[in-house]
Design a protein around this motif. Structure first.
Motif, PDB file in Angstrom:
ATOM      1  N   GLY A 190       0.814  -1.199   0.000  1.00 23.85           N
ATOM      2  CA  GLY A 190       0.000   0.000   0.000  1.00 23.85           C
ATOM      3  C   GLY A 190       0.848   1.250   0.000  1.00 23.85           C
ATOM      4  N   THR A 191       0.287   2.342  -0.497  1.00 31.69           N
ATOM      5  CA  THR A 191       0.981   3.622  -0.521  1.00 31.69           C
ATOM      6  C   THR A 191       0.145   4.701   0.160  1.00 31.69           C
ATOM      7  N   GLY A 192      -0.629   4.283   1.167  1.00 37.81           N
ATOM      8  CA  GLY A 192      -1.328   5.246   1.997  1.00 37.81           C
ATOM      9  C   GLY A 192      -0.357   5.906   2.964  1.00 37.81           C
ATOM     10  N   TYR A 193      -0.887   6.510   4.020  1.00 41.76           N
ATOM     11  CA  TYR A 193      -0.032   7.254   4.936  1.00 41.76           C
ATOM     12  C   TYR A 193       1.075   6.376   5.519  1.00 41.76           C
ATOM     13  N   ALA A 194       0.711   5.221   6.077  1.00 43.59           N
ATOM     14  CA  ALA A 194       1.717   4.374   6.722  1.00 43.59           C
ATOM     15  C   ALA A 194       2.753   3.876   5.716  1.00 43.59           C
ATOM     16  N   GLY A 195       2.289   3.424   4.551  1.00 42.56           N
ATOM     17  CA  GLY A 195       3.218   2.893   3.571  1.00 42.56           C
ATOM     18  C   GLY A 195       4.151   3.940   3.013  1.00 42.56           C
ATOM     19  N   ALA A 196       3.589   5.094   2.630  1.00 42.60           N
ATOM     20  CA  ALA A 196       4.401   6.128   1.976  1.00 42.60           C
ATOM     21  C   ALA A 196       5.253   6.912   2.954  1.00 42.60           C
ATOM     22  N   THR A 197       4.740   7.182   4.146  1.00 37.85           N
ATOM     23  CA  THR A 197       5.434   8.071   5.079  1.00 37.85           C
ATOM     24  C   THR A 197       6.354   7.331   6.032  1.00 37.85           C
ATOM     25  N   GLN A 231      15.920  -3.781  -0.559  1.00 36.81           N
ATOM     26  CA  GLN A 231      15.625  -3.032  -1.786  1.00 36.81           C
ATOM     27  C   GLN A 231      14.131  -3.066  -2.030  1.00 36.81           C
ATOM     28  N   LEU A 232      13.504  -1.916  -1.976  1.00 38.63           N
ATOM     29  CA  LEU A 232      12.075  -1.816  -2.266  1.00 38.63           C
ATOM     30  C   LEU A 232      11.889  -2.001  -3.772  1.00 38.63           C
ATOM     31  N   CYS A 233      11.223  -3.102  -4.151  1.00 35.89           N
ATOM     32  CA  CYS A 233      11.143  -3.441  -5.578  1.00 35.89           C
ATOM     33  C   CYS A 233       9.743  -3.335  -6.155  1.00 35.89           C
ATOM     34  N   ALA A 234       8.695  -3.372  -5.309  1.00 40.60           N
ATOM     35  CA  ALA A 234       7.338  -3.380  -5.843  1.00 40.60           C
ATOM     36  C   ALA A 234       6.366  -2.858  -4.791  1.00 40.60           C
ATOM     37  N   VAL A 235       5.271  -2.265  -5.274  1.00 35.69           N
ATOM     38  CA  VAL A 235       4.205  -1.827  -4.377  1.00 35.69           C
ATOM     39  C   VAL A 235       2.864  -2.268  -4.946  1.00 35.69           C
ATOM     40  N   LEU A 236       1.926  -2.494  -4.046  1.00 41.96           N
ATOM     41  CA  LEU A 236       0.548  -2.781  -4.414  1.00 41.96           C
ATOM     42  C   LEU A 236      -0.231  -1.482  -4.316  1.00 41.96           C
ATOM     43  N   SER A 237      -0.811  -1.038  -5.428  1.00 43.95           N
ATOM     44  CA  SER A 237      -1.512   0.238  -5.424  1.00 43.95           C
ATOM     45  C   SER A 237      -2.473   0.314  -6.605  1.00 43.95           C
ATOM     46  N   GLN A 263      -3.199   3.248  -7.731  1.00 44.66           N
ATOM     47  CA  GLN A 263      -2.755   4.472  -8.388  1.00 44.66           C
ATOM     48  C   GLN A 263      -1.767   4.125  -9.499  1.00 44.66           C
ATOM     49  N   ASP A 264      -1.609   5.058 -10.452  1.00 49.13           N
ATOM     50  CA  ASP A 264      -0.668   4.783 -11.534  1.00 49.13           C
ATOM     51  C   ASP A 264       0.761   5.037 -11.055  1.00 49.13           C
ATOM     52  N   ALA A 265       1.705   4.651 -11.882  1.00 47.79           N
ATOM     53  CA  ALA A 265       3.118   4.716 -11.498  1.00 47.79           C
ATOM     54  C   ALA A 265       3.558   6.134 -11.189  1.00 47.79           C
ATOM     55  N   ALA A 266       3.032   7.118 -11.922  1.00 51.15           N
ATOM     56  CA  ALA A 266       3.435   8.504 -11.685  1.00 51.15           C
ATOM     57  C   ALA A 266       2.989   8.980 -10.306  1.00 51.15           C
ATOM     58  N   GLU A 267       1.766   8.635  -9.914  1.00 49.24           N
ATOM     59  CA  GLU A 267       1.268   9.060  -8.605  1.00 49.24           C
ATOM     60  C   GLU A 267       2.010   8.329  -7.486  1.00 49.24           C
ATOM     61  N   VAL A 268       2.315   7.050  -7.690  1.00 50.04           N
ATOM     62  CA  VAL A 268       3.091   6.309  -6.692  1.00 50.04           C
ATOM     63  C   VAL A 268       4.467   6.940  -6.524  1.00 50.04           C
ATOM     64  N   LEU A 322      13.743   7.150  -4.784  1.00 45.54           N
ATOM     65  CA  LEU A 322      14.193   5.901  -4.171  1.00 45.54           C
ATOM     66  C   LEU A 322      15.505   5.463  -4.804  1.00 45.54           C
ATOM     67  N   ARG A 323      16.186   4.546  -4.137  1.00 41.40           N
ATOM     68  CA  ARG A 323      17.490   4.106  -4.634  1.00 41.40           C
ATOM     69  C   ARG A 323      17.386   3.288  -5.906  1.00 41.40           C
ATOM     70  N   ALA A 324      16.268   2.587  -6.105  1.00 40.75           N
ATOM     71  CA  ALA A 324      16.127   1.709  -7.273  1.00 40.75           C
ATOM     72  C   ALA A 324      14.703   1.819  -7.805  1.00 40.75           C
ATOM     73  N   PRO A 325      14.508   1.568  -9.087  1.00 38.62           N
ATOM     74  CA  PRO A 325      13.149   1.610  -9.643  1.00 38.62           C
ATOM     75  C   PRO A 325      12.287   0.501  -9.063  1.00 38.62           C
ATOM     76  N   LEU A 326      10.987   0.719  -9.057  1.00 33.87           N
ATOM     77  CA  LEU A 326      10.077  -0.317  -8.578  1.00 33.87           C
ATOM     78  C   LEU A 326       8.902  -0.442  -9.525  1.00 33.87           C
ATOM     79  N   THR A 327       8.193  -1.557  -9.401  1.00 35.91           N
ATOM     80  CA  THR A 327       7.020  -1.805 -10.225  1.00 35.91           C
ATOM     81  C   THR A 327       5.766  -1.608  -9.380  1.00 35.91           C
ATOM     82  N   VAL A 328       4.676  -1.220 -10.040  1.00 35.89           N
ATOM     83  CA  VAL A 328       3.403  -0.989  -9.374  1.00 35.89           C
ATOM     84  C   VAL A 328       2.420  -2.042  -9.867  1.00 35.89           C
ATOM     85  N   HIS A 329       1.747  -2.692  -8.917  1.00 38.10           N
ATOM     86  CA  HIS A 329       0.794  -3.756  -9.255  1.00 38.10           C
ATOM     87  C   HIS A 329      -0.542  -3.443  -8.594  1.00 38.10           C
TER      88      HIS A 329
END
Length: 364
Positions: free
Chosen positions: A13-20, A33-39, A41-46, A53-60
């Motif tokens: 998730g990329t809500g308050y707890a996940g993002a902050t 290494q943070l590699c993926a998030v469940l969201s 939202q689109d990749a730009a909003e994530v 971040l140090r490395a790119p990640l994928t959004v699912h």
């Protein structure tokens, strides 16, 4: 000796707890290494929410596809409380270790199967009880170990906020796992057990104080121990002048600490432990506590400032990384989190019975 590859981490998730709270600390931890998030939202909003971040990640948008395509080593569950066990179970079945943001579940009965599943999959489960690494908690623990207060017989652990308007968010709604008892109760229960051990009995009252409140926005919970010690745990969303965060009273004196640990506010402002400026200390709390001890005559001496230790939330992730590599214990084992969940359940039951005292059966 070669450095092992970082453990690949997925965030649900990329809500308050996940993002902050979670993403910046995970990204700042060597060996993760943070590699993926469940969201949804689109990749730009994530990317906007998480920042650089140090490395790119994928959004699912779907957990099953994330687990199948990314095969993370670790899944950090930061979804609404009613989804914790389902998502943790799916991650374990996919072969990942799991961290669950508190609370562990909606009930101890719901969470209990995770123990057998983790054992069957040979995976590890921990719960993010990050308030064990608050500076004020670390200071309280040091004072108790040094016995500066003597035998502590009474105290208060309080978590106050001032949010008089009810907001449209699941934590303040009427769904399962909503309300302040499920939000802040786990923090205070875990801190009390870590400081004083397992209590003998408990009573709890959950309240709705704000106009239009759909879930409890205040609570008062008293824990009692066999030796007569009592601790009052309380929280409110209507405290423009917060009560002391800690107040511990013993037969040698008292210690009182106002103000919340600064780490959450630092993260909200975009700070990270790996991006400190020269001379900056992570978790430094400028607000000292007040220590008042008895003098030689047994009377209270003049109160004096007592410095607060630096907070150390990053230590949770460092210890977790080491444990998943086979070097040391988990920072918060699943059985300890299940104990906190049992107390959370008892508080819910007590509140439903007009704050009746209930016995706290010790964990097996």
């Amino acid at each position: 000796m070669s450095t092992p590859a970082p453990l690949r981490v997925a965030l649900t998730g990329t809500g308050y707890a996940g993002a902050t709270l979670h993403a910046p600390l995970i990204d700042a931890t060597p060996g993760l290494q943070l590699c993926a998030v469940l969201s949804r939202q689109d990749a730009a909003e994530v990317a906007r929410r998480l920042g650089p971040l140090r490395a790119p990640l994928t959004v699912h948008a779907d957990l099953d596809s994330l687990l199948r395509e990314q095969r993370p080593d670790l899944v950090v569950v930061v979804s609404p409380n009613d989804q914790h066990v389902r998502q943790a179970s799916a991650a374990l079945q996919a072969g990942a270790h799991v961290v669950i943001d508190k609370p562990l579940a909606l009930s101890a009965a719901q969470a209990a199967p995770l123990t057998a599943l983790a054992r069957a999959q040979d995976r590890r489960v921990s719960v993010f009880h990050n308030r064990r690494w608050d500076g004020d908690f670390l200071t309280a623990r040091a004072l108790l170990r040094q016995r500066r207060l003597g035998r502590v017989r009474w105290g208060q652990l309080t978590f106050d906020r001032f949010r008089p308007q009810v907001r449209a968010r699941w934590r303040e709604g009427d769904g399962p796992g909503a309300g302040l008892w499920f939000d802040l109760g786990p923090h205070l229960l875990d801190q009390a057990v870590q400081l004083f051990g397992w209590p003998q009995r408990l009573r709890c009252e959950r309240m709705r104080l704000r106009h239009g409140a759909r879930a409890d926005d205040a609570f008062e919970c008293t824990l009692a121990w066999a030796d007569g010690r009592h601790m009052q745990l309380s929280a409110s969303m209507l405290a423009a002048q917060p009560r002391p965060r800690f107040a511990l009273h013993g037969d040698h004196g008292s210690w009182i600490k106002h103000g919340l640990d600064p780490q959450e506010d630092t993260l909200k402002a975009g700070g990270r432990p790996d991006r400190l400026t020269a001379g900056q200390r992570w978790g430094a709390d400028p607000q000292a506590g007040t220590l008042c001890l008895a003098d030689a005559t047994g009377q209270p001496a003049a109160p004096r400032a007592w410095p607060t230790q630096d907070g150390r939330w990053p230590d949770y992730w460092l210890a977790l990384t080491a444990a998943l590599r086979g070097h040391g214990p988990l920072p918060v084992p699943l059985d300890e989190a299940l104990g906190v969940q049992r107390l959370l359940d008892l508080g819910t039951a007590s509140a439903a019975q007009d704050a009746r005292w209930l016995p706290c059966t010790a964990p097996a």
